[in-house]
Structures are given as C-alpha cells and as structure tokens.
Design a protein around this motif. Sequence first.
Motif, PDB file in Angstrom:
ATOM      1  N   ASP A 344       5.216  31.112 -14.308  1.00  0.00           N
ATOM      2  CA  ASP A 344       5.372  29.634 -13.804  1.00  0.00           C
ATOM      3  C   ASP A 344       6.479  29.280 -12.848  1.00  0.00           C
ATOM      4  O   ASP A 344       6.060  28.580 -12.015  1.00  0.00           O
ATOM      5  N   ILE A 345       7.383  30.185 -12.955  1.00  0.00           N
ATOM      6  CA  ILE A 345       8.358  29.767 -11.876  1.00  0.00           C
ATOM      7  C   ILE A 345       7.814  30.106 -10.471  1.00  0.00           C
ATOM      8  O   ILE A 345       7.841  29.392  -9.644  1.00  0.00           O
ATOM      9  N   ALA A 346       7.203  31.177 -10.245  1.00  0.00           N
ATOM     10  CA  ALA A 346       6.227  31.368  -8.919  1.00  0.00           C
ATOM     11  C   ALA A 346       5.454  30.455  -8.646  1.00  0.00           C
ATOM     12  O   ALA A 346       5.439  29.878  -7.542  1.00  0.00           O
ATOM     13  N   ALA A 347       4.803  29.765  -9.604  1.00  0.00           N
ATOM     14  CA  ALA A 347       3.676  28.858  -9.337  1.00  0.00           C
ATOM     15  C   ALA A 347       4.286  27.458  -8.638  1.00  0.00           C
ATOM     16  O   ALA A 347       4.029  27.066  -7.621  1.00  0.00           O
ATOM     17  N   VAL A 348       5.396  27.202  -9.507  1.00  0.00           N
ATOM     18  CA  VAL A 348       6.354  26.000  -8.782  1.00  0.00           C
ATOM     19  C   VAL A 348       6.633  26.038  -7.768  1.00  0.00           C
ATOM     20  O   VAL A 348       6.566  25.081  -6.714  1.00  0.00           O
ATOM     21  N   LEU A 349       7.447  27.117  -7.317  1.00  0.00           N
ATOM     22  CA  LEU A 349       7.868  27.600  -5.837  1.00  0.00           C
ATOM     23  C   LEU A 349       6.845  27.586  -4.866  1.00  0.00           C
ATOM     24  O   LEU A 349       7.414  26.886  -3.767  1.00  0.00           O
ATOM     25  N   ALA A 350       5.892  27.836  -5.494  1.00  0.00           N
ATOM     26  CA  ALA A 350       4.790  27.984  -4.299  1.00  0.00           C
ATOM     27  C   ALA A 350       4.305  26.494  -3.882  1.00  0.00           C
ATOM     28  O   ALA A 350       3.983  26.127  -2.979  1.00  0.00           O
ATOM     29  N   ASP A 351       4.145  25.634  -4.784  1.00  0.00           N
ATOM     30  CA  ASP A 351       3.853  24.452  -4.874  1.00  0.00           C
ATOM     31  C   ASP A 351       4.721  23.473  -4.415  1.00  0.00           C
ATOM     32  O   ASP A 351       4.554  22.262  -3.847  1.00  0.00           O
ATOM     33  N   GLN A 352       5.733  23.789  -4.367  1.00  0.00           N
ATOM     34  CA  GLN A 352       6.979  22.766  -3.975  1.00  0.00           C
ATOM     35  C   GLN A 352       6.960  22.828  -2.241  1.00  0.00           C
ATOM     36  O   GLN A 352       7.761  23.654  -1.728  1.00  0.00           O
ATOM     37  N   ARG A 353       6.439  21.868  -1.830  1.00  0.00           N
ATOM     38  CA  ARG A 353       6.282  21.796  -0.076  1.00  0.00           C
ATOM     39  C   ARG A 353       7.119  20.841   0.404  1.00  0.00           C
ATOM     40  O   ARG A 353       7.427  20.885   1.609  1.00  0.00           O
ATOM     41  N   ARG A 354       7.561  19.947  -0.112  1.00  0.00           N
ATOM     42  CA  ARG A 354       8.298  18.836  -0.108  1.00  0.00           C
ATOM     43  C   ARG A 354       9.665  18.734  -0.673  1.00  0.00           C
ATOM     44  O   ARG A 354       9.785  18.463  -1.907  1.00  0.00           O
ATOM     45  N   ILE A 355      10.859  18.561  -0.042  1.00  0.00           N
ATOM     46  CA  ILE A 355      12.141  18.613  -0.585  1.00  0.00           C
ATOM     47  C   ILE A 355      12.683  17.398  -0.127  1.00  0.00           C
ATOM     48  O   ILE A 355      11.941  16.221   0.595  1.00  0.00           O
ATOM     49  N   SER A 356      14.068  17.114  -0.422  1.00  0.00           N
ATOM     50  CA  SER A 356      14.633  16.079   0.107  1.00  0.00           C
ATOM     51  C   SER A 356      14.651  15.596   1.511  1.00  0.00           C
ATOM     52  O   SER A 356      14.517  16.297   2.410  1.00  0.00           O
ATOM     53  N   PRO A 357      14.570  14.154   2.066  1.00  0.00           N
ATOM     54  CA  PRO A 357      14.307  14.235   3.503  1.00  0.00           C
ATOM     55  C   PRO A 357      15.156  14.688   4.435  1.00  0.00           C
ATOM     56  O   PRO A 357      16.440  15.151   4.174  1.00  0.00           O
ATOM     57  N   HIS A 358      14.752  15.178   5.714  1.00  0.00           N
ATOM     58  CA  HIS A 358      15.606  15.707   6.727  1.00  0.00           C
ATOM     59  C   HIS A 358      15.983  17.186   6.438  1.00  0.00           C
ATOM     60  O   HIS A 358      17.059  17.389   6.941  1.00  0.00           O
ATOM     61  N   ARG A 359      15.359  17.790   5.546  1.00  0.00           N
ATOM     62  CA  ARG A 359      15.403  19.203   5.269  1.00  0.00           C
ATOM     63  C   ARG A 359      14.495  20.233   5.365  1.00  0.00           C
ATOM     64  O   ARG A 359      13.433  20.477   4.664  1.00  0.00           O
ATOM     65  N   MET A 360      14.232  20.754   6.563  1.00  0.00           N
ATOM     66  CA  MET A 360      13.197  21.670   7.057  1.00  0.00           C
ATOM     67  C   MET A 360      11.739  21.115   6.727  1.00  0.00           C
ATOM     68  O   MET A 360      10.997  21.669   6.598  1.00  0.00           O
ATOM     69  N   ALA A 361      11.843  19.693   6.827  1.00  0.00           N
ATOM     70  CA  ALA A 361      10.392  19.063   6.693  1.00  0.00           C
ATOM     71  C   ALA A 361       9.476  19.285   8.083  1.00  0.00           C
ATOM     72  O   ALA A 361      10.252  18.942   9.278  1.00  0.00           O
ATOM     73  N   VAL A 362       8.231  19.562   7.778  1.00  0.00           N
ATOM     74  CA  VAL A 362       7.364  19.810   9.177  1.00  0.00           C
ATOM     75  C   VAL A 362       6.498  18.874   9.026  1.00  0.00           C
ATOM     76  O   VAL A 362       5.931  18.262   8.056  1.00  0.00           O
ATOM     77  N   SER A 363       6.203  18.469  10.295  1.00  0.00           N
ATOM     78  CA  SER A 363       5.065  17.264  10.532  1.00  0.00           C
ATOM     79  C   SER A 363       4.676  17.477  12.034  1.00  0.00           C
ATOM     80  O   SER A 363       5.394  18.176  12.703  1.00  0.00           O
ATOM     81  N   THR A 364       3.660  16.805  12.349  1.00  0.00           N
ATOM     82  CA  THR A 364       3.309  16.568  13.710  1.00  0.00           C
ATOM     83  C   THR A 364       3.608  15.513  14.309  1.00  0.00           C
ATOM     84  O   THR A 364       3.318  14.194  13.606  1.00  0.00           O
ATOM     85  N   VAL A 365       4.003  15.417  15.161  1.00  0.00           N
ATOM     86  CA  VAL A 365       4.395  14.033  15.980  1.00  0.00           C
ATOM     87  C   VAL A 365       3.609  13.709  17.553  1.00  0.00           C
ATOM     88  O   VAL A 365       3.388  14.695  18.171  1.00  0.00           O
ATOM     89  N   GLU A 366       2.911  12.798  17.235  1.00  0.00           N
ATOM     90  CA  GLU A 366       2.062  12.504  18.452  1.00  0.00           C
ATOM     91  C   GLU A 366       2.392  11.173  19.052  1.00  0.00           C
ATOM     92  O   GLU A 366       2.429   9.890  18.736  1.00  0.00           O
ATOM     93  N   ARG A 367       2.973  11.193  20.435  1.00  0.00           N
ATOM     94  CA  ARG A 367       3.451  10.010  20.913  1.00  0.00           C
ATOM     95  C   ARG A 367       3.431  10.239  22.525  1.00  0.00           C
ATOM     96  O   ARG A 367       3.506  11.145  23.159  1.00  0.00           O
ATOM     97  N   ASN A 368       3.262   9.170  23.214  1.00  0.00           N
ATOM     98  CA  ASN A 368       3.313   9.220  24.816  1.00  0.00           C
ATOM     99  C   ASN A 368       2.406  10.397  25.399  1.00  0.00           C
ATOM    100  O   ASN A 368       2.570  10.740  26.240  1.00  0.00           O
ATOM    101  N   GLY A 369       1.142  10.374  24.656  1.00  0.00           N
ATOM    102  CA  GLY A 369       0.218  11.221  25.377  1.00  0.00           C
ATOM    103  C   GLY A 369       0.626  12.793  24.983  1.00  0.00           C
ATOM    104  O   GLY A 369       0.015  13.913  25.578  1.00  0.00           O
ATOM    105  N   ILE A 370       1.489  13.116  24.131  1.00  0.00           N
ATOM    106  CA  ILE A 370       1.979  14.334  23.819  1.00  0.00           C
ATOM    107  C   ILE A 370       1.927  14.781  22.349  1.00  0.00           C
ATOM    108  O   ILE A 370       1.783  13.792  21.514  1.00  0.00           O
ATOM    109  N   ALA A 371       1.895  15.787  21.717  1.00  0.00           N
ATOM    110  CA  ALA A 371       1.980  16.161  20.655  1.00  0.00           C
ATOM    111  C   ALA A 371       2.858  17.539  20.262  1.00  0.00           C
ATOM    112  O   ALA A 371       2.597  18.400  20.929  1.00  0.00           O
ATOM    113  N   PHE A 372       3.502  17.687  19.190  1.00  0.00           N
ATOM    114  CA  PHE A 372       4.324  18.698  18.958  1.00  0.00           C
ATOM    115  C   PHE A 372       4.494  18.694  17.449  1.00  0.00           C
ATOM    116  O   PHE A 372       4.500  17.854  16.747  1.00  0.00           O
ATOM    117  N   THR A 373       4.966  20.136  16.909  1.00  0.00           N
ATOM    118  CA  THR A 373       5.527  20.399  15.609  1.00  0.00           C
ATOM    119  C   THR A 373       6.829  20.088  15.524  1.00  0.00           C
ATOM    120  O   THR A 373       7.661  20.514  16.341  1.00  0.00           O
TER     121      THR A 373
END
Length: 538
Positions: A344-373
């Motif tokens: 159960d611990i392994a399953a929860v750790l795998a499902d936990q993809r978002r933590i508190s804001p501004h901590r290794m949070a991954v997103s795609t940014v699209e602006r001014n004709g460019i895109a980056f991770t």
Amino acid sequence: MNQDENVGMVPMTLQEIAEAVHGRLVDGDGPHADLGQGSGDGSPHIRAEATNVVSDSRQLREGSVFVAIAGERVDGHDFVPGIAASGAVAAIVEHVVEGSSVAQIVVENSVRALGLLARHNLDKRREMDLPLTIIGITGSVGKTTTKDLLSSLLRRLGSTIAPVGSFNNEIGLPLTALEVNASTRFLVAEMGASHIGEITYLTNIAPPDISIALKVGVAHLGEFGSVENIAKAKSEIVQGLLPGGVAVLNANDPRVAQMRRFAPGRVLWFGEQAGSGVDVFNEGQAFDMTAQDIRVDGLDHPSFTMSDGAEHVPVTLGISGEHNVMNALAAAAVAHHLGLPLDDIAAVLADQRRISPHRMAVSTVERNGIAFTLIDDSFNANPDSMRAGLRGLSAWGSSGEDKPFRVAVLGAMLELGADELALHRQIGEQCADLSLDAVVAVGGNEALAPLAQALADGAKDEASRRGVTGSTQDFKVLLAQDAKQADDMISSLGQEHRNMVVLLKGSHVSGLSALAEQWEKRESHSMTADEQNGEVQR
C-alpha cells in the motif's frame, strides 16, 4: 488550509478560551465591560461557542475566533471591527478594538496566546477515549515534501490533519493543531526553526508521539552560527517526544544518527543501506526502512527497492528528484510502523504526483510563441536543496535521444553567514560540473546582487577551467538584475531552443516563485504522467 473537509477545533466556550490563553474577556457592542474569565453569562456574545480559529480574515466562517496579529506590513487588529459579518464569534487581541460587535479576549501577546490555545485543543482531544497520534517532522531540507507524502499515506489509515505548504512556525503550527477535533486520527506537524529553542517551543504546543529528523544541513547557518548549533536545534524534536515516543532518524546523516541518545523510546532507522558510513549499525542495529538499487528515469523519477528487512517491494515515486527517496523512506517508516503494508505504501508513493506548491512541480509553459518545460522548485533555497534541484535538472531527459536545453534560473540563498559568497560560488561551479546548458543568476535587489554575481562568477570560472565555454556546446552564464529580466532571458533562449527545460530555484525574496505564478497564469498547465513520459520520447 487543510485538504480534509472535516476540520475545526474541539468546540469551546469563549470563557474556556479566555482561561486557556490567560486572557481578559470583554463583551462586544457599546462600552467594553470587563467580564473577567468566568462571568458575563448574560451576553449572547459570551455564550457563543467557537469551532475554529483563523489569523487571516479572508478565512473567517461561522464560529470563528480571529487571532489579531500585528505583522510588519499588516496589523490584524485593523480587521476586527468587520469580522462579525463573516460569522466570527470572538477576537483574540492585544488591546481592545473599538467598534467591534464581537467579544474580545485581550492578551499580552496574541501569537503566544495562539500557541496556548492550540495546546489546550490538543489536550482536550487527548482526553477523549479515541486514539490520536502526533507526528513531528524537522530537518534542514525535505520537511514539507515528507509531510506531504506522510499525510497521503496516513489517510489510508484514518482522518489526517496536515498543513498545505510550510505552516511550520509559531503561527502556522498552532493553526494546524487547531484543526484537530474528535474525528482526527493523525496530526502531521512540520516544525521549522532558525534559532535554538524554537522547536522546543513547538513541541511544547504539540508534543509528538513520533518525531522524524531528516537532515542537518546549512540552512539558516547565518542565524545559528554553526552546523553544530543547527544539529542542536533539530535534536529538540527528539527531546520533545512524549515519554516512550518513537524517534525516526536518518541513518545516513551522522549528526542525525547522534540524536538517538535523546530518544525516550524506540528508534526507527531509515536510509540507503549501501555505504551509509554510520557506525551506529556496528552495534547490531538494522535499518527499519531502506532503499536499494536506486535509479532515475529521464524525468528524474526515482525507482528503487524498498525493504523493512523482511519484505521487499519495488517503488517508483510519482514526484521527481532522487533526493526525495530519503523523504519517501522517512514517511514510509512511520506509516509502516503505524500499520500500513509495504504494498500500500508503494502504491501511494507512486500516485503522489503533486505536493505543496513550488516544490519540483512540473508543468508546460506556453507563451510569446515559445514552449518549455518548467521545474518549479522556487519556494526557497539553501545549498543542500539547491544541489538537489540541479541534479534533478541535469538528469532531465538524459536517457532520450533529443536531449533538452537545460537552464537553471537561480536566485540568492539567504541566512548563510560569513561564507555566503563562497557558498554561492560553489553552486555556480556545480552548474558547470553537471554540464548544464545555461545558468541565469538572479539578483532581485541591491543586497542580493553580490550573491548572484558570486554564483555567476563560480559558473564562469569552473566552465573556463573545464574548457566548456567556447566549445560547440557553449555553456551560457547570464546575470539578471531581477526576475523580470530573467523572464526576458528565458524568452530569448526559448526562441533559440525548441526543446528547453527550466529550473526555478531561489529564496522567496528573489521573486522566482512570483515568476512561476506569473508563467502559470499564462497558458501553462501541469503535466500528467503520460505527458512527462512523452517529454523523454519526443
């Protein structure tokens, strides 16, 4: 503030609250009669029952007690006259506020009163014939991530209260403790400090049944004066355990391992078993939770084999960062001790993809004709967490054929004392050591400019020494006066490199978290696991 819906303190009368905080109770409306601590039962305001406590007037609801705190920029007392309209039943104040229709509890220090009320709430909850376990967490790095992981695990076992973000000081921790009520099974209390004695104060408010010590690093070195003082301060979380309480200690950190001498009961050890270098295990003790065969994919998601000594299970973390293996082990050690099976611990750790804001949070940014991770790790920074973030950036996309252009946008680190320039230079040197493609050192104000310059100088000098600059894969070192100029630099780099990944990391005052929020408002979106996998395959 909390992710659980059923939050709010154990209900109390205003007289009970006044007695708990050693305050003077005065009625609302008209002349403010002194009602002492046990009189005034003829007033409807005094007879009111309180069910929750807030220090932010925007969070007021029915049954609220508003704690008026005088801050550097905002004085909570200014909001007291209007709180009745939001359902508040009382205010804790340092002086009587005219024009208020709610009862007021006058104290010498409202922050101290908040702590006393939180302790009273926990004492009342402890008196109930229902189980309650308080887990305290401290460390120079990893507190909030461990708190997030542990609270997700414990919700499999019962109702859990834990703060969103880093409510870990003399205001945040009591507010979290005041969400505990009869239905609460677990309280996860993050405890931070920048001075000796501060964690002792917090453990007096919320005495833990279980204490986790993650790591002794150099965060707040300038305030503490030495790493030894930092270790002394962090050890207060073990010394603050209830009689027979459990200490959960990082076996790979010698300063943490030494805290075992303060443990009043059992010690649980977590860490990487290979090459721990800690002599505690020569005494015949074994790991209670360990990781073996650690590896990361092209998006810096760690995989490893987790073991309690008898059982072994494969784990892949849903969050990025190899450094988070240790945080996951600490959380797993506690959850397993409290009865959650390893699978159960392994399953929860795998499902936990978002933590508190501004901590290794991954997103795609699209602006001014460019895109980056974007890898947003901009909540705060110290040398340990900065190095961890840079290693994560270095690993990003390393297994794919189309390797991304990796940019580290780094702000200054604060409270590092006399060695602050040298420590910033070392971070710049590591950027070159890790073969990143570009680093943008961000100042922010006149005081931070020399730190950003030292970081940039370290990167340039190390790159020159290694012969990186001037090669076909030129290592770019840029110096930005502020976050706005850093934004412009990223836009220019994005025009040149279609496959770009950007790490934001720095102290809050550097403005990088605000830049991350600005980017998020402009057409950015969080990446799903499938999208992240696509980044490697692209």
